[in-house]
Design a protein around this motif. Sequence first.
Motif, PDB file in Angstrom:
ATOM      1  N   GLY A 147       0.817  -1.212   0.000  1.00 30.54           N
ATOM      2  CA  GLY A 147       0.000   0.000   0.000  1.00 30.54           C
ATOM      3  C   GLY A 147       0.847   1.256   0.000  1.00 30.54           C
ATOM      4  O   GLY A 147       0.508   2.244  -0.671  1.00 30.54           O
ATOM      5  N   PHE A 148       1.955   1.225   0.725  1.00 27.30           N
ATOM      6  CA  PHE A 148       2.842   2.392   0.751  1.00 27.30           C
ATOM      7  C   PHE A 148       3.434   2.656  -0.625  1.00 27.30           C
ATOM      8  O   PHE A 148       3.474   3.803  -1.088  1.00 27.30           O
ATOM      9  CB  PHE A 148       3.965   2.172   1.768  1.00 27.30           C
ATOM     10  N   VAL A 149       3.884   1.609  -1.294  1.00 28.11           N
ATOM     11  CA  VAL A 149       4.442   1.767  -2.645  1.00 28.11           C
ATOM     12  C   VAL A 149       3.366   2.274  -3.600  1.00 28.11           C
ATOM     13  O   VAL A 149       3.619   3.154  -4.437  1.00 28.11           O
ATOM     14  CB  VAL A 149       5.036   0.435  -3.138  1.00 28.11           C
ATOM     15  N   ALA A 150       2.149   1.746  -3.479  1.00 27.49           N
ATOM     16  CA  ALA A 150       1.060   2.190  -4.356  1.00 27.49           C
ATOM     17  C   ALA A 150       0.746   3.666  -4.127  1.00 27.49           C
ATOM     18  O   ALA A 150       0.544   4.426  -5.089  1.00 27.49           O
ATOM     19  CB  ALA A 150      -0.192   1.342  -4.101  1.00 27.49           C
ATOM     20  N   ALA A 151       0.704   4.090  -2.861  1.00 26.16           N
ATOM     21  CA  ALA A 151       0.433   5.495  -2.556  1.00 26.16           C
ATOM     22  C   ALA A 151       1.559   6.385  -3.075  1.00 26.16           C
ATOM     23  O   ALA A 151       1.314   7.494  -3.585  1.00 26.16           O
ATOM     24  CB  ALA A 151       0.264   5.690  -1.054  1.00 26.16           C
ATOM     25  N   LEU A 152       2.803   5.914  -2.966  1.00 22.52           N
ATOM     26  CA  LEU A 152       3.943   6.669  -3.462  1.00 22.52           C
ATOM     27  C   LEU A 152       3.862   6.846  -4.973  1.00 22.52           C
ATOM     28  O   LEU A 152       4.070   7.950  -5.504  1.00 22.52           O
ATOM     29  CB  LEU A 152       5.242   5.971  -3.069  1.00 22.52           C
ATOM     30  N   MET A 153       3.542   5.781  -5.686  1.00 22.81           N
ATOM     31  CA  MET A 153       3.436   5.862  -7.140  1.00 22.81           C
ATOM     32  C   MET A 153       2.290   6.777  -7.558  1.00 22.81           C
ATOM     33  O   MET A 153       2.435   7.584  -8.486  1.00 22.81           O
ATOM     34  CB  MET A 153       3.229   4.466  -7.717  1.00 22.81           C
ATOM     35  N   LEU A 154       1.174   6.679  -6.871  1.00 25.70           N
ATOM     36  CA  LEU A 154       0.032   7.544  -7.176  1.00 25.70           C
ATOM     37  C   LEU A 154       0.394   9.005  -6.956  1.00 25.70           C
ATOM     38  O   LEU A 154       0.037   9.882  -7.761  1.00 25.70           O
ATOM     39  CB  LEU A 154      -1.151   7.146  -6.290  1.00 25.70           C
TER      40      LEU A 154
ATOM     41  N   LEU B 160      -2.589   8.415   0.431  1.00 30.84           N
ATOM     42  CA  LEU B 160      -2.445   7.513   1.580  1.00 30.84           C
ATOM     43  C   LEU B 160      -3.804   7.010   2.053  1.00 30.84           C
ATOM     44  O   LEU B 160      -3.995   5.817   2.309  1.00 30.84           O
ATOM     45  CB  LEU B 160      -1.722   8.230   2.724  1.00 30.84           C
ATOM     46  N   VAL B 161      -4.751   7.922   2.162  1.00 34.07           N
ATOM     47  CA  VAL B 161      -6.086   7.541   2.632  1.00 34.07           C
ATOM     48  C   VAL B 161      -6.795   6.660   1.607  1.00 34.07           C
ATOM     49  O   VAL B 161      -7.375   5.616   1.954  1.00 34.07           O
ATOM     50  CB  VAL B 161      -6.920   8.798   2.949  1.00 34.07           C
ATOM     51  N   LEU B 162      -6.761   7.058   0.341  1.00 37.21           N
ATOM     52  CA  LEU B 162      -7.463   6.303  -0.700  1.00 37.21           C
ATOM     53  C   LEU B 162      -6.922   4.887  -0.840  1.00 37.21           C
ATOM     54  O   LEU B 162      -7.688   3.928  -0.988  1.00 37.21           O
ATOM     55  CB  LEU B 162      -7.358   7.041  -2.038  1.00 37.21           C
TER      56      LEU B 162
END
Length: 276
Positions: A31-38, A76-78
């Motif tokens: 999730g952290f990597v996904a939020a970072l990429m987004l 982060l929230v999404l």
Amino acid sequence: MPEPAPASSPSAADDPRAAAAAWPWWFGPVGFVAALMLTVVVGGLVGAAVRSAGGPGHRADHVASLLATLIQDAALVLVAVAFAATVGRVAAASFGLRPARLVPAAGLVALTLVGFYAVSAAWTALVDPQAEQDTLAALGADETPVLLVASAILVVAVAPLAEELFFRGFFYRALRNRLGVPAAITAVSLLFGAIHYTGPRTLALLPMLALLSALFCLLYERTGSLWPAVALHTINNAVAFAATTQTPGAALVGGAIGALMLGACALVPARLQAPG
């Protein structure tokens, strides 16, 4: 302190707490990597559009930084909500946003704050760090009144809630399911400190940020609610905002927004639990 098991055993699809207990450990890192990429993709596109429309100059850079920070918090929230929704029903309680006993929780927040500042003062005397984070400079908090207020809202109100929901309510909660409390606190706190690294001069600040993250986790464990951690995060950010912003009246602005946020931490939880 593990949460007590419910009297019955509702399925994860029906009960938010049961769903949170079923989150796999990898939700946090992925999730952290996904939020970072987004953040990188959307923030980069928005920043480029702002700088193109605003032309050369620091003001466009500051606006772009503000929007990028807001996009980061939203990401982060999404991401946390999206991942949690794959397991079961999502509610505020899924992330620990549930009421705590107000007076004991406020006392714990005050005691934790005093202890943290005592350790921080000793650390500062020992290592004499010469650097401070440049977040407010990038946001342009000292440039115009509008940027000052926008920076204060983002730093003192938005960031504490978004970061606590993701790092403690989601990332830590998922790791804790598999690794247990000590290992989960250690992993999340090391990451929380590391993401605030902005150059060699900030290295001395990272241990204190990791310690603060651990204290947030312990507050969550002790009270069973994320709101005390949000409150402590808000106070710390408000103090940092007042201490590092040079504009006259900045302390008043940061303090007012911090007071409103603390009021929300006391009043909103019960409202979230109200029927309907």
